[in-house]
Design a protein around this motif. Structure first.
Motif, PDB file in Angstrom:
ATOM      1  N   ILE A  48      82.239  29.498  75.845  1.00  0.00           N
ATOM      2  CA  ILE A  48      81.229  28.419  75.903  1.00  0.00           C
ATOM      3  C   ILE A  48      79.869  28.984  75.451  1.00  0.00           C
ATOM      4  O   ILE A  48      79.388  29.990  75.982  1.00  0.00           O
ATOM      5  CB  ILE A  48      81.122  27.832  77.319  1.00  0.00           C
ATOM      6  N   ASP A  49      79.292  28.295  74.461  1.00  0.00           N
ATOM      7  CA  ASP A  49      77.955  28.681  73.952  1.00  0.00           C
ATOM      8  C   ASP A  49      76.911  27.811  74.655  1.00  0.00           C
ATOM      9  O   ASP A  49      77.075  26.589  74.772  1.00  0.00           O
ATOM     10  CB  ASP A  49      77.892  28.457  72.429  1.00  0.00           C
ATOM     11  N   VAL A  50      75.809  28.419  75.110  1.00  0.00           N
ATOM     12  CA  VAL A  50      74.770  27.708  75.862  1.00  0.00           C
ATOM     13  C   VAL A  50      73.429  27.850  75.130  1.00  0.00           C
ATOM     14  O   VAL A  50      73.001  28.967  74.816  1.00  0.00           O
ATOM     15  CB  VAL A  50      74.628  28.267  77.293  1.00  0.00           C
ATOM     16  N   THR A  51      72.792  26.725  74.874  1.00  0.00           N
ATOM     17  CA  THR A  51      71.416  26.748  74.335  1.00  0.00           C
ATOM     18  C   THR A  51      70.564  25.785  75.165  1.00  0.00           C
ATOM     19  O   THR A  51      71.045  24.752  75.626  1.00  0.00           O
ATOM     20  CB  THR A  51      71.366  26.299  72.850  1.00  0.00           C
ATOM     21  N   THR A  52      69.282  26.153  75.338  1.00  0.00           N
ATOM     22  CA  THR A  52      68.368  25.319  76.128  1.00  0.00           C
ATOM     23  C   THR A  52      67.081  25.095  75.345  1.00  0.00           C
ATOM     24  O   THR A  52      66.474  26.049  74.849  1.00  0.00           O
ATOM     25  CB  THR A  52      68.032  26.000  77.471  1.00  0.00           C
ATOM     26  N   VAL A  53      66.665  23.835  75.232  1.00  0.00           N
ATOM     27  CA  VAL A  53      65.398  23.481  74.576  1.00  0.00           C
ATOM     28  C   VAL A  53      64.669  22.503  75.488  1.00  0.00           C
ATOM     29  O   VAL A  53      65.153  21.406  75.739  1.00  0.00           O
ATOM     30  CB  VAL A  53      65.639  22.846  73.184  1.00  0.00           C
ATOM     31  N   ASP A  54      63.486  22.946  75.980  1.00  0.00           N
ATOM     32  CA  ASP A  54      62.682  22.110  76.890  1.00  0.00           C
ATOM     33  C   ASP A  54      63.485  21.625  78.093  1.00  0.00           C
ATOM     34  O   ASP A  54      63.363  20.476  78.515  1.00  0.00           O
ATOM     35  CB  ASP A  54      62.095  20.895  76.147  1.00  0.00           C
ATOM     36  N   GLY A  55      64.318  22.486  78.632  1.00  0.00           N
ATOM     37  CA  GLY A  55      65.083  22.151  79.834  1.00  0.00           C
ATOM     38  C   GLY A  55      66.351  21.348  79.578  1.00  0.00           C
ATOM     39  O   GLY A  55      67.100  21.063  80.513  1.00  0.00           O
ATOM     40  N   VAL A  56      66.590  20.990  78.303  1.00  0.00           N
ATOM     41  CA  VAL A  56      67.819  20.259  77.967  1.00  0.00           C
ATOM     42  C   VAL A  56      68.866  21.281  77.504  1.00  0.00           C
ATOM     43  O   VAL A  56      68.653  21.982  76.517  1.00  0.00           O
ATOM     44  CB  VAL A  56      67.562  19.210  76.862  1.00  0.00           C
ATOM     45  N   VAL A  57      69.978  21.348  78.233  1.00  0.00           N
ATOM     46  CA  VAL A  57      71.021  22.358  77.970  1.00  0.00           C
ATOM     47  C   VAL A  57      72.136  21.733  77.131  1.00  0.00           C
ATOM     48  O   VAL A  57      72.616  20.636  77.436  1.00  0.00           O
ATOM     49  CB  VAL A  57      71.608  22.909  79.292  1.00  0.00           C
ATOM     50  N   THR A  58      72.512  22.446  76.071  1.00  0.00           N
ATOM     51  CA  THR A  58      73.635  21.999  75.228  1.00  0.00           C
ATOM     52  C   THR A  58      74.794  22.988  75.385  1.00  0.00           C
ATOM     53  O   THR A  58      74.587  24.202  75.247  1.00  0.00           O
ATOM     54  CB  THR A  58      73.211  21.922  73.745  1.00  0.00           C
ATOM     55  N   LEU A  59      75.988  22.443  75.681  1.00  0.00           N
ATOM     56  CA  LEU A  59      77.191  23.267  75.830  1.00  0.00           C
ATOM     57  C   LEU A  59      78.105  23.024  74.622  1.00  0.00           C
ATOM     58  O   LEU A  59      78.425  21.877  74.302  1.00  0.00           O
ATOM     59  CB  LEU A  59      77.940  22.911  77.128  1.00  0.00           C
ATOM     60  N   ARG A  60      78.529  24.124  73.964  1.00  0.00           N
ATOM     61  CA  ARG A  60      79.464  24.029  72.846  1.00  0.00           C
ATOM     62  C   ARG A  60      80.599  25.020  73.066  1.00  0.00           C
ATOM     63  O   ARG A  60      80.381  26.097  73.609  1.00  0.00           O
ATOM     64  CB  ARG A  60      78.755  24.373  71.519  1.00  0.00           C
ATOM     65  N   GLY A  61      81.742  24.645  72.573  1.00  0.00           N
ATOM     66  CA  GLY A  61      82.898  25.547  72.695  1.00  0.00           C
ATOM     67  C   GLY A  61      84.180  24.778  72.971  1.00  0.00           C
ATOM     68  O   GLY A  61      84.205  23.546  72.886  1.00  0.00           O
ATOM     69  N   THR A  62      85.218  25.521  73.348  1.00  0.00           N
ATOM     70  CA  THR A  62      86.534  24.911  73.605  1.00  0.00           C
ATOM     71  C   THR A  62      87.040  25.349  74.969  1.00  0.00           C
ATOM     72  O   THR A  62      86.959  26.527  75.322  1.00  0.00           O
ATOM     73  CB  THR A  62      87.536  25.366  72.522  1.00  0.00           C
ATOM     74  N   VAL A  63      87.530  24.365  75.735  1.00  0.00           N
ATOM     75  CA  VAL A  63      88.119  24.659  77.052  1.00  0.00           C
ATOM     76  C   VAL A  63      89.535  24.064  77.119  1.00  0.00           C
ATOM     77  O   VAL A  63      89.917  23.262  76.266  1.00  0.00           O
ATOM     78  CB  VAL A  63      87.244  24.095  78.187  1.00  0.00           C
ATOM     79  N   ASP A  64      90.269  24.458  78.153  1.00  0.00           N
ATOM     80  CA  ASP A  64      91.678  24.049  78.250  1.00  0.00           C
ATOM     81  C   ASP A  64      91.864  22.615  78.718  1.00  0.00           C
ATOM     82  O   ASP A  64      92.905  22.002  78.441  1.00  0.00           O
ATOM     83  CB  ASP A  64      92.449  24.990  79.201  1.00  0.00           C
ATOM     84  N   SER A  65      90.899  22.059  79.489  1.00  0.00           N
ATOM     85  CA  SER A  65      91.140  20.716  80.037  1.00  0.00           C
ATOM     86  C   SER A  65      89.822  19.977  80.275  1.00  0.00           C
ATOM     87  O   SER A  65      88.749  20.579  80.259  1.00  0.00           O
ATOM     88  CB  SER A  65      91.888  20.832  81.368  1.00  0.00           C
TER      89      SER A  65
END
Length: 202
Positions: free
Chosen positions: A151-168
């Protein structure tokens, strides 16, 4: 004053000459006395004319000197007035330049202050975002179900974006819940994919 004194001395001299001539005339025959009297009269008349002419000339010279002094005084007054006006103009100009310099300095100070505030805010926001991102990554690594998920995590002005692949879908929900529990997080943008390649709607 000198001219008046001189004029009085001349009158006294003329009177003395007249008395002397009369005395001489008394000692001579009558015809000679007449001639001498006429000569004395003529001399006194000439002397009077000379005195009057000299007095007139002296008076003219005094008038001319007086006019010259008045003209000089007037020119000096005009020069002083011009100098005073020039000094006032120079002072006003200097005052305007000082006011302009102060105004420009105030503007520069205000602009610098705004720049510092903006930079501080931007730096603070960047630091806050970095801290939020670091805390979320630590929380994901400490979670038994999510620590192996890419999971890749980026934060801009307190807004968090999650990217990546999970099993479920459950792991997607778990990751979002974990992020929402972190301090200073305003919201979460979910761009996680479940391994079936279907984007999550949560």
């Amino acid at each position: 004053m000198k001219i008046i004194k001189w004029y009085k001395q001349r009158r006294l001299l003329a009177a003395s000459c007249l008395f002397a001539a009369l005395g001489l005339a008394a000692c001579q025959p009558e015809g000679e006395a007449e001639k001498t009297g006429k000569k004395i009269d003529k001399a006194v008349e000439n002397l009077g004319q000379n005195i009057e002419q000299t007095a007139d000339k002296a008076g003219q010279k005094l008038e001319a000197a007086k006019e010259s002094v008045e003209q000089q005084a007037e020119k000096t007054g005009e020069y002083i007035d011009k100098s005073a006006q020039s000094s006032n103009d120079a002072l006003e100009k200097a005052g305007r330049q000082i006011d302009q310099a102060i105004s420009n300095t105030e503007k520069h100070v205000e602009a610098a202050k705004d720049s510092v505030v903006d930079t501080t805010k931007a730096t603070g926001a960047y630091l806050d975002d970095s801290v939020i991102t670091a805390k979320i990554k630590t929380a994901l690594l400490n979670d038994d179900f999510l620590k192996l998920a890419p999971i890749d995590v980026t934060t801009v002005d307190g807004v968090v974006t999650l990217r990546g692949t999970v099993d479920s879908e459950q792991l997607v929900a778990r990751a979002i819940g974990l992020v929402n529990n972190q301090e200073h997080v305003k919201s979460v943008k979910n761009e996680l994919l479940v391994k079936t390649s279907v984007p999550s709607k949560q």
